[in-house]
Each structure stands twice: as structure tokens, then as C-alpha cells.
Motif scaffolding. Structure first.
Motif, PDB file in Angstrom:
ATOM      1  N   LYS A 359    -109.285  -9.035 -19.628  1.00  0.00           N
ATOM      2  CA  LYS A 359    -109.274  -9.826 -18.395  1.00  0.00           C
ATOM      3  C   LYS A 359    -108.185 -10.894 -18.389  1.00  0.00           C
ATOM      4  O   LYS A 359    -107.874 -11.459 -17.344  1.00  0.00           O
ATOM      5  CB  LYS A 359    -110.640 -10.478 -18.178  1.00  0.00           C
ATOM      6  N   LYS A 362    -101.942  -9.349 -17.676  1.00  0.00           N
ATOM      7  CA  LYS A 362    -101.312  -9.260 -16.359  1.00  0.00           C
ATOM      8  C   LYS A 362    -101.738  -7.987 -15.640  1.00  0.00           C
ATOM      9  O   LYS A 362    -101.882  -7.970 -14.418  1.00  0.00           O
ATOM     10  CB  LYS A 362     -99.788  -9.305 -16.504  1.00  0.00           C
ATOM     11  N   GLN A 363    -101.919  -6.913 -16.407  1.00  0.00           N
ATOM     12  CA  GLN A 363    -102.309  -5.647 -15.800  1.00  0.00           C
ATOM     13  C   GLN A 363    -103.670  -5.769 -15.116  1.00  0.00           C
ATOM     14  O   GLN A 363    -103.880  -5.251 -14.017  1.00  0.00           O
ATOM     15  CB  GLN A 363    -102.359  -4.551 -16.868  1.00  0.00           C
ATOM     16  N   TYR A 364    -104.591  -6.476 -15.777  1.00  0.00           N
ATOM     17  CA  TYR A 364    -105.924  -6.675 -15.192  1.00  0.00           C
ATOM     18  C   TYR A 364    -105.815  -7.466 -13.887  1.00  0.00           C
ATOM     19  O   TYR A 364    -106.455  -7.124 -12.883  1.00  0.00           O
ATOM     20  CB  TYR A 364    -106.825  -7.400 -16.187  1.00  0.00           C
ATOM     21  N   ASP A 365    -104.990  -8.514 -13.890  1.00  0.00           N
ATOM     22  CA  ASP A 365    -104.784  -9.307 -12.672  1.00  0.00           C
ATOM     23  C   ASP A 365    -104.213  -8.447 -11.549  1.00  0.00           C
ATOM     24  O   ASP A 365    -104.592  -8.594 -10.379  1.00  0.00           O
ATOM     25  CB  ASP A 365    -103.840 -10.476 -12.959  1.00  0.00           C
ATOM     26  N   SER A 366    -103.301  -7.540 -11.921  1.00  0.00           N
ATOM     27  CA  SER A 366    -102.690  -6.662 -10.918  1.00  0.00           C
ATOM     28  C   SER A 366    -103.741  -5.760 -10.284  1.00  0.00           C
ATOM     29  O   SER A 366    -103.751  -5.559  -9.061  1.00  0.00           O
ATOM     30  CB  SER A 366    -101.594  -5.820 -11.578  1.00  0.00           C
ATOM     31  N   TRP A 367    -104.613  -5.216 -11.111  1.00  0.00           N
ATOM     32  CA  TRP A 367    -105.666  -4.356 -10.569  1.00  0.00           C
ATOM     33  C   TRP A 367    -106.632  -5.130  -9.671  1.00  0.00           C
ATOM     34  O   TRP A 367    -107.106  -4.618  -8.664  1.00  0.00           O
ATOM     35  CB  TRP A 367    -106.432  -3.691 -11.708  1.00  0.00           C
ATOM     36  N   LYS A 368    -106.915  -6.361 -10.046  1.00  0.00           N
ATOM     37  CA  LYS A 368    -107.806  -7.190  -9.228  1.00  0.00           C
ATOM     38  C   LYS A 368    -107.199  -7.458  -7.856  1.00  0.00           C
ATOM     39  O   LYS A 368    -107.909  -7.444  -6.847  1.00  0.00           O
ATOM     40  CB  LYS A 368    -108.100  -8.508  -9.946  1.00  0.00           C
ATOM     41  N   THR A 369    -105.885  -7.711  -7.819  1.00  0.00           N
ATOM     42  CA  THR A 369    -105.229  -7.979  -6.533  1.00  0.00           C
ATOM     43  C   THR A 369    -105.201  -6.734  -5.657  1.00  0.00           C
ATOM     44  O   THR A 369    -105.049  -6.831  -4.437  1.00  0.00           O
ATOM     45  CB  THR A 369    -103.786  -8.479  -6.745  1.00  0.00           C
ATOM     46  N   GLN A 370    -105.340  -5.552  -6.283  1.00  0.00           N
ATOM     47  CA  GLN A 370    -105.398  -4.298  -5.522  1.00  0.00           C
ATOM     48  C   GLN A 370    -106.817  -3.979  -5.053  1.00  0.00           C
ATOM     49  O   GLN A 370    -107.070  -2.910  -4.500  1.00  0.00           O
ATOM     50  CB  GLN A 370    -104.872  -3.148  -6.389  1.00  0.00           C
ATOM     51  N   ASN A 371    -107.728  -4.936  -5.317  1.00  0.00           N
ATOM     52  CA  ASN A 371    -109.130  -4.803  -4.902  1.00  0.00           C
ATOM     53  C   ASN A 371    -109.827  -3.580  -5.509  1.00  0.00           C
ATOM     54  O   ASN A 371    -110.681  -2.948  -4.864  1.00  0.00           O
ATOM     55  CB  ASN A 371    -109.226  -4.743  -3.369  1.00  0.00           C
TER      56      ASN A 371
END
Length: 767
Positions: A359, A362-371
Motif C-alpha cells: 500500500k 506508487k503502483q498501488y496508488d496508481s491502481w487506487k486512482t483508477q478506482n
């Protein structure tokens, strides 16, 4: 009325609308182009700026003899001349990236118009591309900025303007040379020479047709066509490059087919300078701060990446290589033992912990922004793909998921080691971590870790300063301090101790007896000990708690290096430094630095010599004696081992007349430690780093001035002060009148010891 007239009028309207539309679009384009050209969207490099591109030179970091440690470029690259680039590599590049390279003036006008009309007017974000090699060169050198939805057209126009200016200033050969020296390749390399050495372990001039085509093929997508991660995909892309060369008559069909019939054969370079990178980063950061106070003769600021500076340092590159090798060997030895000790349920297999770490990526943050849902993210985290990892000091590619990769990194132990000249504070060797590829966090520069028993010499030094002697005896009996939540410091051995046994201070420090260390601190006073520690170079906050005697303080390695340097330097504390001079590319001195005069600590030189003798005894007969028995070192060496709570940090501080070394072994995640003291103690983890280093130095005559140096001799009075038996047992009257109970209170504020009648009569607490 003729039926043809309405048709004519309709046709005329269409023509007028079309003309107006085209004129408006053209006007809009011209206005937009003008705004970019005039710099409304940010700086557009002029010919004066561009004239300096070829003059850009890497700065050099040099060791104390002038040997090159590394070069600093704008990007991590190695530059070569056009004459060193094979003809087939140039042909592969042009055939694939810019077939009209020798015909245009830097800009493909059709591509430029396509980008403008399709991107701005049609909103087609996929219409980009078509940049010439010269435009790509501009992007490589100056990068791109964000302008929201206008980012692509603005950057394309800026690149086209600058590209035309470059074509006016440089020949086609010079442009190709600049391009190939700056373009990013796979594996986080910049420039063709770095890529050739990484993937094929050879110079660019030695590349064959297949290898050149492979590297040119990666330019389309550095990651996707990385030949190490995706060999099949990379080979398909290589064959496209070869086909393009055939299409533009650089190869015959026979030559092309022969080249495409052979697989890619990589020869990955494993040249290991990944520990040296910590020092390189340190030098670069420091040099940039220094240069911010200076200007070039023309009034502009110095650029460490472009101005060809020479940065002279205190580092001894030969000693640095030996230290790097020693750290590598120790990690290779400890890592499998560490993993085996944790058994079948190690923390790196704890999915809850791994998800917590995931969590933070950066990859996790990217997936979160993609909902994406939690389930979708979890599936993605568990999806395997080729990932390059460091295993046993070497890079290797495995099919791993992100969670697998996090698990791998989590189980890696770390190490750091710092060597300095105790008289001057010069940094001689610097390993800020076990491997820069695994972690860029510099332990030496940035970490504060519990120091364990290597803080005890400060406590004993305070004892000597305030009247105690090496041959004074203190009870080793374990005591519970009732005013400290029933805190009961214990010794490392669990065997039953004689409650009436007393150890000399010399023996207690030699064998790191915890109970005696606490009682020394109690006798002297915490505040007095802290004042002495500060005078020895410790700047971190020291909490006024009795556990200070056991090394619960969290300190930086540089602070420890200063403390132990004072022991070797007649109680004088040096300031650490590593840059001696910075010169311009023409040799003029910009800035120069000398060692600052060491400052005396609050410990007298005579008291300091006694403490040093006690630390020599640690090596000769105590917790560090394996320097004698295992590594066969016979020189003058003093030192102290240290191990922190739950075996999370292992330490060794070595003191020789002309070299002080502080070594640490542990884990970046402070919740993870060695499972046993047998394996995790500093004598087993950190001491061997110095042991191997000094063993190698001893065998190399160039280090004779260091390894053959001797401490000053003890005076007859000091020899007498050190001459005593290790332990004494209380006599009958002492046992009769002693009130040294199992429980007592610790007076944290005691600054002066008051002695009563019975104490003076029977030597109470004098022992």
C-alpha cells in the motif's frame, strides 16, 4: 428560376465555410505556434544555449591519490565519439527511427501538422509520434514539461523549433553522436555505451549487427522490449529493426535472414559498484551545496553534471574496494543462515505485512486512482511477471508477483561500514548499505539505530573521569530497581551467578557485563555521563534513563566514529569530512578544504589512555578476541562489540592508531531481527567486516603505515592501574554489613556520591 442556381449557392457556401474554417485553423495554428516560439509556454533554447551542448563535460570524483572513483553526467551515461559507433548501428537507428534523417532539416513537417490537427482539433491522443532523431535529441537533453491537455502539442512544437536550431549548428554526424550518448535504453541506462556494457559486456565499437539491432529495438519502449526481462518480445522487435534495414537497402535479404535466424545472446555485466554509489551520492549532494556559493567567471552557476569539474575526496579507493568486498562476503555468509533461522513462518511470508508494504508503493496508488476494487488490486499484486531482483549480490530475472518481489526484498539483511582517519576525520572508506539496487537509503548518512554495548565505553570513560579506576570492583549481582517499574538489567549469560562476586571495571568492560555497566552509570550520574558523551561528538538526544548504560540510545554511525576516534587520538574529537578540493575543468581551484583542528573532549588524555587499554583488552581477551583467534590479527587493536534488543542491530567499533572503523549489520525494517544472539550478536555479524578488511590490509604493503602503527605505551603508573585480578568475592565482614539487596532505587539525579561512616569503614559500594 433554374434548378442549378440553389446548388451553386450551396456549393459556394460550402467553399466559403471551408475557406473560413481552413483560414481560422491556420490562423489558430500560427497564433499557437507564435505563443510557443515567443516563450509563452516556457523557455525555448536559443542558439547560444545550444552551442554549449557539445561542450558539456562530466565532472570527476577522485580519491586522495587522484584516481577516478566515478564520473557525474547529467544522466548516468558514458560518452563516446562518432568514430566509435559501428556503421550498422547508425543504419539500424536511421532505418527504424528516422528514415529521412539525412534529408530533413530537423523536422518532419507532415508529422507536425498531423499532431496539431488531430490532437488539438480532433482530440485524438494517440496521434502523437513521428519525431525525428533531432527532435528526440531535444527531448533527451531538455525533457518535457506538463501543460495539461496541451502538453503534447506544446512540447512537440518546442522540440521542432529547437531541432531546427540544432540542425543549423551541428552536422548530422554530431547530432547522431549526441543522440546516442543521451538516449535512454533499457535497464535504466543512458547512452549506447552504457547499454552495450550492461547487456553485452562489451564496448559499442565491438557490437555486432544483431546486438546493435537489439539495442536500437529497445528505444521504442524501454521496459517492454528489455531483452533481459522479455527475451522473446525483444527478439521480435530486433527482427523488425533488421527488416527495416533490409527495406532501406542497408542489408541484403540474405544478410537479414541470417541475422534474424540467430537468437539474442546476452552477456550481462555484473560489475559491482553498487556499494560505492552511496558515497558518490554523498559527494554529489555536498558538492552541489558548496558550489551554490560560487559562480563561474561569466556569472552563471556551476553545473556539476556539465562543467567538467574535478572533485577531490579523502577516500582511499583501494581500501574502499577491500571494504566493499568484506561487506559482500559477510552478507553472503549471513543471509542463508538468517533465512534458515526464521524457519517456516518468517515475516517475509506474512501476507498481512506484505499488503501493508504494498500500500506504500506508487503502483498501488496508481491502481487506487483508477478506482480498482480491493479484489482487483489484490489480483494484480499476485500476478506474476518478469522482475529483475538482486540475489546473492547478482541481478537475476524471475517470474514474480509484486508481493513476491516485496517478500524477497523484505528478507534481505543489510550492512554498513565506515572507516576514518582518527587524527584528521578524513573518511577513508564508505559503504552506506549492502547493495544500492536493493535500497538507496544510506545507513551512515541518514539512520539512527540503537547502539547497544558499543556505548558502554562512554559510561566507563565517565567512571574513570569521576574517580573510578580500572581495578575497582563492582558487584555483578542482578538488581531490581523498584522506582523504574521493577526494571532488572540482566547479563547475557543465564547461568547462576555468585551474589557476592565482584568484577573489576577492566574485566566488566572486556566481557560487556550489563549489571556492572548500570552500576557504573549509577555511581557517576546520568547527567555527567551525557555531558561527557556530548563532548566526545554525540549530537543526538540522550534520554536520561539508566538503560543508557546498555546502549538504548539511537545514534548515527558518524557520531560513533567521532567518539571512537577520540579514544585513538588522545581524547581529541575530529570533525569528519570527505571533500578536499573542487577545481574547474581548466584546473583553477574553486573551493578547498582542510581538516578542522580536533577538539578535546572532557576526558583527560591520561584517563583516555586507560580506557583505550581496557578496549585493547576487549580484543585480546574479551568479546572481540576472534580478531586474534579467527583472523590472526596481531597488531595494536582496540574495540567493542554491541548487540541491541532482540538482536536487531549488530555492531563492532574498531580502533587502531591510524584507522577507526564502525560496522553495522541488521535489517532496514526495525521490526525484524535475528532470532538468536548466537547468530545476531555483533561479534558474529559486524566484527567479521573489520576482521576481513584489516586482514587484507595487513597483507598489502601499501597499508603498512596504517597496520604497523602502534599506540603510545602505558606509563608505569598506568600499567600498575591495569594490573589486577578479574574478580573478587566478598569476604565475611563485607557480606555481613553489605546492604546490597536484590531490590533498590536508582537515583537518576545523583551528581555527587555521599559516603557515610559504615561505607568508609567497610568500603561499602567501593568493592
Amino acid at each position: 428560376m433554374s434548378k442549378s442556381k440553389p446548388k451553386i449557392r450551396k456549393f459556394n457556401r460550402i467553399i466559403r465555410v471551408s475557406i473560413i474554417g481552413i483560414s481560422s485553423s491556420l490562423l489558430l495554428f500560427l497564433l499557437f505556434f507564435g505563443s510557443v516560439y515567443l516563450g509563452f509556454w516556457g523557455k525555448v533554447q536559443n542558439k547560444k544555449d545550444l552551442a554549449n551542448i557539445q561542450q558539456s563535460e562530466a565532472s570527476e570524483i577522485l580519491d586522495h591519490t587522484g584516481e577516478i572513483i566515478d564520473k557525474l553526467y547529467k544522466y548516468n551515461r558514458q560518452s563516446i565519439s562518432y568514430s566509435e559507433i559501428p556503421k550498422h548501428l547508425i543504419q539500424a537507428l536511421i532505418a527504424t527511427e528516422d528514415a529521412r534523417f539525412y534529408e530533413h532539416d530537423g523536422v518532419d513537417k507532415y508529422s507536425l501538422l498531423r499532431v496539431f490537427f488531430k490532437t488539438i482539433l480532433s482530440g485524438d491522443k494517440t496521434s502523437g509520434g513521428g519525431s525525428t532523431i533531432t527532435q528526440q535529441l531535444v527531448k533527451n537533453i531538455y525533457g518535457r514539461e506538463s501543460y495539461g491537455i496541451f502538453s503534447l502539442p506544446v512540447n512537440k512544437l518546442k522540440e521542432s523549433i529547437v531541432a531546427k536550431r540544432i540542425e543549423d549548428l551541428y552536422s548530422k554526424e554530431e547530432i547522431l553522436e549526441l543522440y546516442l550518448n543521451t538516449v535512454p535504453f533499457s535497464g535504466n541506462t543512458y547512452g549506447i555505451e552504457s547499454a552495450a556494457r550492461l547487456f553485452f559486456n562489451k564496448k559499442t565499437s565491438e557490437l555486432d549487427l544483431k546486438e546493435s539491432a537489439t539495442l536500437v529495438g529497445t528505444l521504442k519502449a524501454n521496459h517492454s522490449y528489455n531483452p533481459r526481462l522479455f527475451p522473446e518480445r525483444s527478439q521480435l522487435r530486433r527482427d523488425v529493426v533488421i527488416s527495416q534495414m533490409e527495406k532501406y537497402d542497408y542489408l541484403t535479404s540474405r544478410e537479414a535472414n541470417k541475422a534474424m535466424s540467430e537468437p539474442i545472446q546476452l552477456n550481462i555485466s555484473e560489475k559491482n559498484t553498487f556499494q560505492r554509489q552511496y558515497f558518490i551520492d554523498l559527494v554529489k549532494d555536498k558538492a552541489e551545496k558548496i558550489l551554490s556559493d560560487y559562480e563561474k567567471p561569466d556569472g552563471t552557476a556551476y553545473s556539476i553534471d556539465e562543467d567538467g569539474l574535478q572533485i577531490y575526496t579523502t577516500l582511499d579507493l583501494d581500501q574502499q574496494k577491500l571494504l566493499e568486498n568484506s561487506v559482500n562476503n559477510q552478507i553472503a555468509h549471513l543471509q542463508p543462515l538468517f533465512e534458515a533461522e526464521h524457519g517456516n513462518t518468517p515475516p517475509w511470508k506474512n501476507e498481512e505485512l506484505l499488503l501493508k508494504l504494498a500500500k506504500k508503493t506508487k503502483q498501488y496508488d496508481s491502481w487506487k486512482t483508477q478506482n480498482l476494487s480491493s479484489e482487483q488490486i489484490l489480483d494484480s499484486l499476485k500476478t506474476t511477471r518478469p522482475i529483475e531482483i538482486v540475489k546473492n549480490g547478482k541481478s537475476t530475472v524471475l517470474q514474480l508477483s509484486i508481493l513476491d518481489s516485496l517478500s524477497h526484498n523484505l528478507k534481505q539483511i543489510n550492512a554498513a561500514s565506515l572507516s576514518i582517519d582518527p587524527a584528521t576525520g578524513k573518511i577513508l572508506a564508505y559503504v552506506g548499505g549492502a547493495d544500492y539496487r536493493l535500497s538507496k537509503f544510506d545507513i551512515i548518512e541518514n539512520a539512527e539505530r540503537q547502539v547497544g554495548s558499543i556505548f558502554k565505553p562512554v559510561v566507563y570513560a565517565s567512571g574513570l573521569k569521576h574517580g573510578l579506576r580500572p581495578c575497582d570492583y563492582i558487584s555483578a549481582k542482578e538488581v531490581t530497581y523498584t522506582n523504574l517499574d521493577n526494571w532488572s538489567p540482566q547479563n547475557s549469560s543465564n547461568e547462576e551467578k555468585d551474589p557476592y562476586l565482584n568484577y573489576s571495571l577492566k574485566y566488566a568492560l572486556t566481557n560487556s557485563i550489563n549489571t556492572v555497566s548500570v552500576k557504573v552509570l549509577e555511581k557517576v550520574g546520568i547527567q555527567k555521563t551525557i555531558r561527557l558523551a556530548k563532548s566526545m561528538g554525540i549530537t543526538s538526544e540522550l534520554v536520561e534513563q539508566p538503560s543508557l548504560a546498555l546502549g538504548t540510545a539511537e545514534l548515527n554511525m558518524k557520531e560513533l566514529a567521532k567518539v571512537y576516534s577520540s579514544f585513538a587520538n588522545q581524547s581529541k574529537v575530529p570533525e569528519l569530512y570527505f571533500i578536499t578540493k573542487i577545481t574547474s575543468k581548466t584546473g583553477e581551484t574553486i573551493a578547498e578544504f582542510n581538516a578542522e583542528p580536533p577538539q578535546p573532549s572532557n576526558l583527560s588524555p591520561k584517563q583516555n589512555r586507560l580506557l583505550l587499554a581496557m578496549l585493547e583488552n576487549v580484543v585480546n581477551k574479551g568479546t572481540a578476541k576472534r580478531l586474534r583467534t579467527t583472523y590472526g590479527l596481531t597488531q595494536n587493536i582496540a574495540g567493542k562489540t554491541g548487540t541491541t534488543q532482540n538482536n536487531k542491530d549488530g555492531w563492532f567499533a574498531a580502533v587502531t592508531p591510524k584507522l577507526v572503523n564502525i560496522s553495522w549489520v541488521g535489517h532496514n525494517n526495525q521490526s525484524i531481527g535475528f532470532k538468536s544472539t548466537r547468530l545476531g550478536q555483533g561479534a558474529n555479524t559486524a566484527l567479521p567486516i573489520f576482521g576481513r578488511l584489516y586482514q587484507k590490509m595487513t597483507k598489502d604493503s601499501q597499508f603498512d603505515s596504517v597496520t604497523k602503527a602502534k599506540f603510545s605505551k602505558l606509563s608505569p603508573q598506568q600499567e600498575e592501574a591495569m594490573d589486577c585480578v578479574n574478580e573478587k568475592r566478598d569476604g565475611f565482614f563485607k557480606r555481613l554489613f553489605s546492604d546490597d539487596d536484590d531490590e533498590k532505587k536508582f537515583d537518576k539525579k545523583k551528581e555527587k556520591e555521599k559516603k557515610g561512616f559504615f561505607e568508609r569503614l567497610f568500603g561499602k559500594n567501593k568493592n
